[in-house]
Design an enzyme around this catalytic site. Structure first.
Site, PDB file in Angstrom:
ATOM      1  N   GLU A  30      -3.555   2.335  -7.382  1.00 27.18           N
ATOM      2  CA  GLU A  30      -3.998   3.387  -6.496  1.00 27.18           C
ATOM      3  C   GLU A  30      -2.936   4.652  -6.706  1.00 27.18           C
ATOM      4  O   GLU A  30      -1.789   4.841  -6.052  1.00 27.18           O
ATOM      5  CB  GLU A  30      -3.708   3.161  -4.851  1.00 27.18           C
ATOM      6  CG  GLU A  30      -4.663   1.988  -4.658  1.00 27.18           C
ATOM      7  CD  GLU A  30      -4.953   1.818  -3.335  1.00 27.18           C
ATOM      8  OE1 GLU A  30      -6.445   1.852  -2.987  1.00 27.18           O
ATOM      9  OE2 GLU A  30      -4.274   1.889  -2.519  1.00 27.18           O
ATOM     10  N   HIS A  54       0.873  -1.115   0.050  1.00 21.91           N
ATOM     11  CA  HIS A  54       0.035   0.190  -0.002  1.00 21.91           C
ATOM     12  C   HIS A  54       1.001   1.298  -0.063  1.00 21.91           C
ATOM     13  O   HIS A  54       2.082   1.355   0.760  1.00 21.91           O
ATOM     14  CB  HIS A  54      -1.099  -0.177   1.331  1.00 21.91           C
ATOM     15  CG  HIS A  54      -1.886   0.996   1.137  1.00 21.91           C
ATOM     16  ND1 HIS A  54      -1.762   2.421   1.423  1.00 21.91           N
ATOM     17  CD2 HIS A  54      -3.233   1.029   0.743  1.00 21.91           C
ATOM     18  CE1 HIS A  54      -2.903   3.354   1.025  1.00 21.91           C
ATOM     19  NE2 HIS A  54      -3.796   2.321   0.811  1.00 21.91           N
TER      20      HIS A  54
HETATM   21  P1  PGA Z   1      -9.572   6.288   0.042  1.00 18.07           P
HETATM   22  O1  PGA Z   1      -8.315   5.031   0.439  1.00 18.07           O
HETATM   23  O2  PGA Z   1     -10.488   5.468  -0.343  1.00 18.07           O
HETATM   24  O3  PGA Z   1      -9.731   6.773   1.551  1.00 18.07           O
HETATM   25  O4  PGA Z   1      -9.020   7.076  -0.927  1.00 18.07           O
HETATM   26  C1  PGA Z   1      -8.024   4.011  -0.754  1.00 18.07           C
HETATM   27  C2  PGA Z   1      -6.885   3.278   0.033  1.00 18.07           C
HETATM   28  O5  PGA Z   1      -5.872   3.601   0.278  1.00 18.07           O
HETATM   29  O6  PGA Z   1      -7.136   2.053  -0.407  1.00 18.07           O
END
Ligand code: PGA
Length: 227
Positions: A149, A100
């Site tokens: 992401e 992540h």
């Molecule tokens: P968010 O986070 O939906 O709060 O933007 C997404 C993530 O980090 O998986």
């Protein structure tokens, strides 16, 4: 293909009571409507067993994952404070998030460390959800699902456009031989269908909008194509 909607609680679910309220809230909502997407929840380590017990008692169709994993094995020399793949497997965890963006930046986790973690997860038989900030980031072999992401979209309310996310995910799929790829970053119940209706996007990794039963349940319902 069935979409995947994954809720990552990060460090935000603080007390056992918070966890109990989330689980019973979801169970209540699930009585009224059946979700079509595959749904997975990623609690903090300390609440994994609690969530697992709720899933069992309430008969919820929820997958269970951990937000991180040690790069060491329990068969290595002892390492204080680590939670290993073997431990997670032993308590019935199915999935693990690796890489992540918050861990890449705040915990200085490199591609090399993350590839070691992926190896541990694979060896223990855990399914890997591997996060990448762009299409150029290396992905270890054996990853089950990739979550794309873009860092600027995480927790900012500034989601990447569905068309742009779709294009990047198309490139990731081409580079990884067609792995399942999710989009994550400020996805909500209101905008989720604009992502899941894109040809290349297989679902979403959700942070903030996974924290209340109503937000998350509505998001999961809205993620599947309108019946
Ligand atoms: P968010 O986070 O939906 O709060 O933007 C997404 C993530 O980090 O998986």
């Amino acid at each position: 293909m069935t979409k995947i909607e994954a809720g990552n609680w990060k460090s935000k679910m603080v007390s056992p009571g918070d966890v109990d309220a989330w689980m019973t809230g979801i169970a209540e909502l699930a009585k009224s409507k059946e979700a079509v997407s595959q749904t997975i929840v990623f609690p903090p380590f300390v609440y994994i067993e609690r969530v697992k017990n709720h899933i069992h008692t309430l008969s919820l169709p929820l997958g269970l994952g951990a937000q991180d994993i040690s790069r060491f094995s329990s068969s290595d020399k002892p390492v204080t404070g680590e939670v290993t793949a073997e431990m997670l497997k032993a308590i019935g965890v199915e999935w693990v998030i690796i890489g992540h963006s918050e861990r890449r930046t705040k915990m200085a986790e490199t591609d090399e460390i993350l590839s070691q973690k992926a190896g541990r997860a694979k060896a223990a038989g855990l399914k890997i959800m591997y996060c990448v900030p762009n299409a150029e980031t290396p992905v270890p072999l054996g990853v089950d699902v990739i979550a794309y992401e873009p860092p600027g979209a995480i927790g900012s309310g500034k989601a990447e456009s569905p068309e742009e996310a779709n294009a990047v995910i198309g490139r990731i799929k081409a580079a990884t031989g067609g792995t399942v790829v999710l989009y994550g970053g400020s996805v909500t119940a209101d905008n989720v269908s604009s992502y899941t209706s894109q040809a290349q996007i297989d679902g979403n990794l959700i942070g903030g909008a996974s924290l209340t039963p109503k937000d998350f349940f509505t998001l999961v319902i809205n993620s599947s194509p309108r019946a």
